[in-house]
Write a protein that holds these residues in place. Structure first.
Motif, mmCIF file in Angstrom:
data_model
loop_
_atom_site.group_PDB
_atom_site.id
_atom_site.type_symbol
_atom_site.label_atom_id
_atom_site.label_comp_id
_atom_site.label_asym_id
_atom_site.label_seq_id
_atom_site.Cartn_x
_atom_site.Cartn_y
_atom_site.Cartn_z
ATOM 1 N N ASP A 254 -2.773 -0.839 -4.751
ATOM 2 C CA ASP A 254 -1.640 0.067 -4.907
ATOM 3 C C ASP A 254 -2.186 1.440 -5.299
ATOM 4 O OD1 ASP A 254 0.576 1.519 -5.617
ATOM 5 O OD2 ASP A 254 1.306 0.104 -7.122
ATOM 6 N N THR A 255 -2.295 2.333 -4.308
ATOM 7 C CA THR A 255 -2.892 3.648 -4.553
ATOM 8 C C THR A 255 -2.071 4.475 -5.532
ATOM 9 O OG1 THR A 255 -3.887 3.623 -2.345
ATOM 10 C CG2 THR A 255 -3.738 5.755 -3.430
ATOM 11 N N SER A 256 -0.773 4.301 -5.553
ATOM 12 C CA SER A 256 0.058 5.020 -6.521
ATOM 13 C C SER A 256 -0.339 4.649 -7.944
ATOM 14 C CB SER A 256 1.545 4.704 -6.296
ATOM 15 O OG SER A 256 1.980 5.150 -5.039
ATOM 16 N N TYR A 257 -0.585 3.372 -8.156
ATOM 17 C CA TYR A 257 -1.020 2.883 -9.467
ATOM 18 C C TYR A 257 -2.378 3.484 -9.836
ATOM 19 C CZ TYR A 257 -2.175 -0.600 -13.091
ATOM 20 O OH TYR A 257 -2.526 -1.226 -14.262
ATOM 21 N N PHE A 258 -3.308 3.457 -8.886
ATOM 22 C CA PHE A 258 -4.633 4.036 -9.110
ATOM 23 C C PHE A 258 -4.550 5.513 -9.480
ATOM 24 C CE2 PHE A 258 -7.441 6.673 -6.252
ATOM 25 C CZ PHE A 258 -8.445 6.894 -7.177
ATOM 26 N N LEU A 259 -3.755 6.284 -8.729
ATOM 27 C CA LEU A 259 -3.646 7.714 -9.003
ATOM 28 C C LEU A 259 -3.047 7.975 -10.373
ATOM 29 C CD1 LEU A 259 -2.425 8.961 -5.500
ATOM 30 C CD2 LEU A 259 -4.690 9.270 -6.511
ATOM 31 N N ALA A 260 -2.044 7.181 -10.744
ATOM 32 C CA ALA A 260 -1.406 7.354 -12.050
ATOM 33 C C ALA A 260 -2.390 7.056 -13.185
ATOM 34 C CB ALA A 260 -0.182 6.456 -12.163
ATOM 35 N N LYS A 261 -3.130 5.974 -13.056
ATOM 36 C CA LYS A 261 -4.084 5.616 -14.111
ATOM 37 C C LYS A 261 -5.245 6.602 -14.172
ATOM 38 C CE LYS A 261 -1.675 2.159 -15.479
ATOM 39 N NZ LYS A 261 -0.890 2.305 -16.720
ATOM 40 N N ILE B 18 6.976 5.723 -5.058
ATOM 41 C CA ILE B 18 5.832 6.485 -5.544
ATOM 42 C C ILE B 18 6.183 7.233 -6.825
ATOM 43 C CG2 ILE B 18 4.252 8.391 -5.007
ATOM 44 C CD1 ILE B 18 4.492 7.499 -2.037
ATOM 45 N N ILE B 19 7.342 7.874 -6.833
ATOM 46 C CA ILE B 19 7.778 8.613 -8.021
ATOM 47 C C ILE B 19 7.965 7.659 -9.198
ATOM 48 C CG2 ILE B 19 9.661 9.967 -9.012
ATOM 49 C CD1 ILE B 19 10.038 11.185 -6.180
ATOM 50 N N LYS B 20 8.524 6.473 -8.931
ATOM 51 C CA LYS B 20 8.688 5.479 -9.991
ATOM 52 C C LYS B 20 7.341 5.077 -10.567
ATOM 53 C CE LYS B 20 10.557 0.830 -10.866
ATOM 54 N NZ LYS B 20 11.344 -0.302 -10.292
ATOM 55 N N SER B 21 6.378 4.833 -9.704
ATOM 56 C CA SER B 21 5.057 4.426 -10.156
ATOM 57 C C SER B 21 4.397 5.511 -10.999
ATOM 58 C CB SER B 21 4.170 4.093 -8.958
ATOM 59 O OG SER B 21 2.877 3.714 -9.372
ATOM 60 N N ARG C 189 0.827 -1.197 0.000
ATOM 61 C CA ARG C 189 0.000 0.000 0.000
ATOM 62 C C ARG C 189 0.868 1.257 0.000
ATOM 63 N NH1 ARG C 189 -5.217 -1.216 0.679
ATOM 64 N NH2 ARG C 189 -5.784 -3.222 1.589
ATOM 65 N N ILE C 190 0.263 2.370 -0.373
ATOM 66 C CA ILE C 190 1.029 3.595 -0.521
ATOM 67 C C ILE C 190 1.666 4.031 0.796
ATOM 68 C CG2 ILE C 190 -0.946 5.141 -0.126
ATOM 69 C CD1 ILE C 190 0.232 6.926 -2.384
ATOM 70 N N LYS C 191 1.050 3.720 1.920
ATOM 71 C CA LYS C 191 1.629 4.102 3.213
ATOM 72 C C LYS C 191 2.935 3.369 3.493
ATOM 73 C CE LYS C 191 -1.063 0.783 5.970
ATOM 74 N NZ LYS C 191 0.091 0.055 6.534
ATOM 75 N N ASP C 192 3.157 2.267 2.809
ATOM 76 C CA ASP C 192 4.381 1.490 2.984
ATOM 77 C C ASP C 192 5.381 1.702 1.849
ATOM 78 O OD1 ASP C 192 3.411 0.228 5.360
ATOM 79 O OD2 ASP C 192 2.173 -1.067 4.091
#
Length: 218
Positions: A119-126, A78-81, A69-72
């Protein structure tokens, strides 16, 4: 037709190469491709050096999913994602659209951009790709921008590498089609879109989900 396929290692990309075998395709990938690139590097001069401006079609198929998860996730995670899943594609599109009046661009997204992800980073990117596709006004009449967002692709690496097989089976049984997608189905849709000469279908997301978000029943 000259086609640039950005992200060529997935099964979906390999299916698309096969379906478009009669066209001239240049592959972009981390390895074993015509052009080697790193989607984490979003520097403008790097992107401009990668893309020729005489392609008719550009297909972006990039994805990076993390099992935490994004908290971990660290800041570099995050930047990579965000870079791989959205920013590299968006910056590349900006360069291409500004300089290639005939460019037709097809982006492979994910239903996670609509419903979220572990994976919230993935969700935000998409979700960034969804907004970009809908709001990026094009300057030339022959240009085209479409986002194709598949649901779960059963034979895709992101699905086959998951360990929660019981959860996946539950999702499958409650799905209206009682199955997930195959890479070949997504490829065939892309093939049809690419081969269709009309560019009037533009600035929209095509959700390939089998009707799983429909709510009204009789």
């Amino acid at each position: 037709m000259n086609i640039a396929l950005v992200g060529s290692s997935s099964l979906l990309s390999r299916c698309l190469i096969k379906d478009l075998s009669s066209e001239y395709i240049t592959t972009y990938g981390r390895q074993n491709a015509d052009i080697i690139f790193d989607a984490e590097n979003i520097e403008t001069e790097i992107i401009e050096s990668l893309f020729d401006l005489d392609y008719d079609v550009y297909v972006f198929n990039l994805g990076y999913l993390q099992p935490k998860r994004i908290k971990d996730q660290s800041s570099s995670n995050i930047i990579k994602s965000l870079s791989i899943n959205a920013l590299f594609t968006i910056k590349s599109c900006e360069y291409i659209f500004d300089n290639n009046p005939k460019a037709r661009i097809f982006i492979i997204g994910s239903e996670s951009g609509k419903k979220g992800s572990f994976d919230t980073s993935y969700f935000l990117a998409k979700s960034m790709l969804r907004s970009y596709t809908k709001e990026r006004k094009l300057s030339f009449e022959d240009q085209q921008l479409l986002l194709v967002s598949p649901s779960t692709i059963e034979d895709g690496k992101m699905t086959s590498s998951r360990s929660d097989t019981e959860t996946l089976e539950t999702y499958k049984q409650i799905h209206p089609k009682r199955r997930f997608l195959d890479s070949s189905e997504v490829s065939q849709l892309l093939f049809d879109l690419i081969k269709n000469p009309s560019t009037y279908l533009c600035n929209t997301e095509i959700e390939l989900n089998g009707g799983k978000f429909s709510r009204m029943s009789y």
